[in-house]
Design a protein around this motif. Structure first.
Motif, PDB file in Angstrom:
ATOM      1  N   ARG A   1      29.946  34.205  37.410  1.00 41.25           N
ATOM      2  CA  ARG A   1      29.897  34.457  35.964  1.00 41.25           C
ATOM      3  C   ARG A   1      30.208  35.918  35.642  1.00 41.25           C
ATOM      4  N   ILE A   2      29.657  36.833  36.437  1.00 39.24           N
ATOM      5  CA  ILE A   2      29.931  38.257  36.223  1.00 39.24           C
ATOM      6  C   ILE A   2      31.419  38.530  36.417  1.00 39.24           C
ATOM      7  N   ALA A   3      31.985  38.048  37.518  1.00 42.19           N
ATOM      8  CA  ALA A   3      33.395  38.305  37.819  1.00 42.19           C
ATOM      9  C   ALA A   3      34.328  37.676  36.795  1.00 42.19           C
ATOM     10  N   LEU A   4      33.992  36.490  36.317  1.00 45.01           N
ATOM     11  CA  LEU A   4      34.879  35.802  35.380  1.00 45.01           C
ATOM     12  C   LEU A   4      34.920  36.466  34.008  1.00 45.01           C
ATOM     13  N   CYS A   5      33.991  37.367  33.731  1.00 44.58           N
ATOM     14  CA  CYS A   5      34.018  38.131  32.474  1.00 44.58           C
ATOM     15  C   CYS A   5      34.918  39.361  32.579  1.00 44.58           C
ATOM     16  N   ASN A   6      35.431  39.656  33.773  1.00 41.80           N
ATOM     17  CA  ASN A   6      36.277  40.817  33.989  1.00 41.80           C
ATOM     18  C   ASN A   6      37.713  40.508  33.575  1.00 41.80           C
ATOM     19  N   LYS A   7      38.351  41.403  32.827  1.00 38.50           N
ATOM     20  CA  LYS A   7      39.710  41.169  32.318  1.00 38.50           C
ATOM     21  C   LYS A   7      40.725  40.984  33.451  1.00 38.50           C
ATOM     22  N   ASN A   8      40.587  41.747  34.537  1.00 37.73           N
ATOM     23  CA  ASN A   8      41.537  41.622  35.645  1.00 37.73           C
ATOM     24  C   ASN A   8      41.473  40.239  36.272  1.00 37.73           C
ATOM     25  N   VAL A   9      40.267  39.735  36.455  1.00 41.13           N
ATOM     26  CA  VAL A   9      40.092  38.381  36.991  1.00 41.13           C
ATOM     27  C   VAL A   9      40.702  37.370  36.019  1.00 41.13           C
ATOM     28  N   GLY A  10      40.388  37.533  34.747  1.00 45.43           N
ATOM     29  CA  GLY A  10      40.904  36.620  33.726  1.00 45.43           C
ATOM     30  C   GLY A  10      42.412  36.558  33.682  1.00 45.43           C
ATOM     31  N   GLU A  11      43.071  37.704  33.824  1.00 41.04           N
ATOM     32  CA  GLU A  11      44.537  37.732  33.795  1.00 41.04           C
ATOM     33  C   GLU A  11      45.131  36.978  34.981  1.00 41.04           C
ATOM     34  N   ILE A  12      44.573  37.165  36.161  1.00 42.27           N
ATOM     35  CA  ILE A  12      45.087  36.453  37.335  1.00 42.27           C
ATOM     36  C   ILE A  12      44.899  34.950  37.175  1.00 42.27           C
ATOM     37  N   LEU A  13      43.753  34.535  36.672  1.00 45.33           N
ATOM     38  CA  LEU A  13      43.511  33.106  36.466  1.00 45.33           C
ATOM     39  C   LEU A  13      44.399  32.550  35.358  1.00 45.33           C
ATOM     40  N   ARG A  14      44.599  33.317  34.310  1.00 47.95           N
ATOM     41  CA  ARG A  14      45.445  32.867  33.197  1.00 47.95           C
ATOM     42  C   ARG A  14      46.886  32.638  33.657  1.00 47.95           C
ATOM     43  N   HIS A  15      47.322  33.381  34.654  1.00 48.66           N
ATOM     44  CA  HIS A  15      48.685  33.254  35.163  1.00 48.66           C
ATOM     45  C   HIS A  15      48.792  32.275  36.332  1.00 48.66           C
ATOM     46  N   GLY A  16      47.750  31.488  36.558  1.00 43.41           N
ATOM     47  CA  GLY A  16      47.848  30.425  37.552  1.00 43.41           C
ATOM     48  C   GLY A  16      47.072  30.652  38.834  1.00 43.41           C
ATOM     49  N   GLY A  17      46.303  31.707  38.925  1.00 41.39           N
ATOM     50  CA  GLY A  17      45.470  31.928  40.106  1.00 41.39           C
ATOM     51  C   GLY A  17      44.339  30.915  40.153  1.00 41.39           C
TER      52      GLY A  17
END
Length: 106
Positions: free
Chosen positions: A7-23
């Motif tokens: 939950r902490i990591a998923l609130c991070n913008k860098n994590v979110g960008e990688i996931l948004r692009h298919g990570g």
């Protein structure tokens, strides 16, 4: 514990960008990477993400509830996007509103 770290990591913008692009999230692990002398020697819970076959690890400080950039990586905001750089200042990952790049594609 793993859900708390995620939950902490998923609130991070860098994590979110990688996931948004298919990570994809592989899990939460206790990870100590090999690293050059003088770099951050701490270990701890880490969100493991895979993007186009590349493993990316996000360390979490559970007390402060933040993703820890430490000395392994830093972030630079530039006109054309955000750059994640290593201890030598070399770009590892970059992203903007529509794209994401890894060092081999920059």
């Amino acid at each position: 514990m793993n859900l708390f770290v995620a939950r902490i990591a998923l609130c991070n913008k860098n994590v979110g960008e990688i996931l948004r692009h298919g990570g994809g999230v592989k899990g939460v692990i206790d990870f100590t990477p090999s690293r050059p002398k003088g770099w951050n020697l701490s270990t701890g819970p880490t969100l493991w993400v895979v993007y186009q076959g590349i493993d990316v690890y996000f360390y979490v400080n559970e007390t402060k509830k933040i993703v820890v950039p430490g000395y392994l990586y830093g972030k630079k905001k530039m006109e054309n996007g955000t750059f994640i750089v290593d201890g030598n200042g070399t770009c590892v990952i970059a992203f903007n509103g529509s794209d994401i790049w890894f060092s081999g594609g920059m």
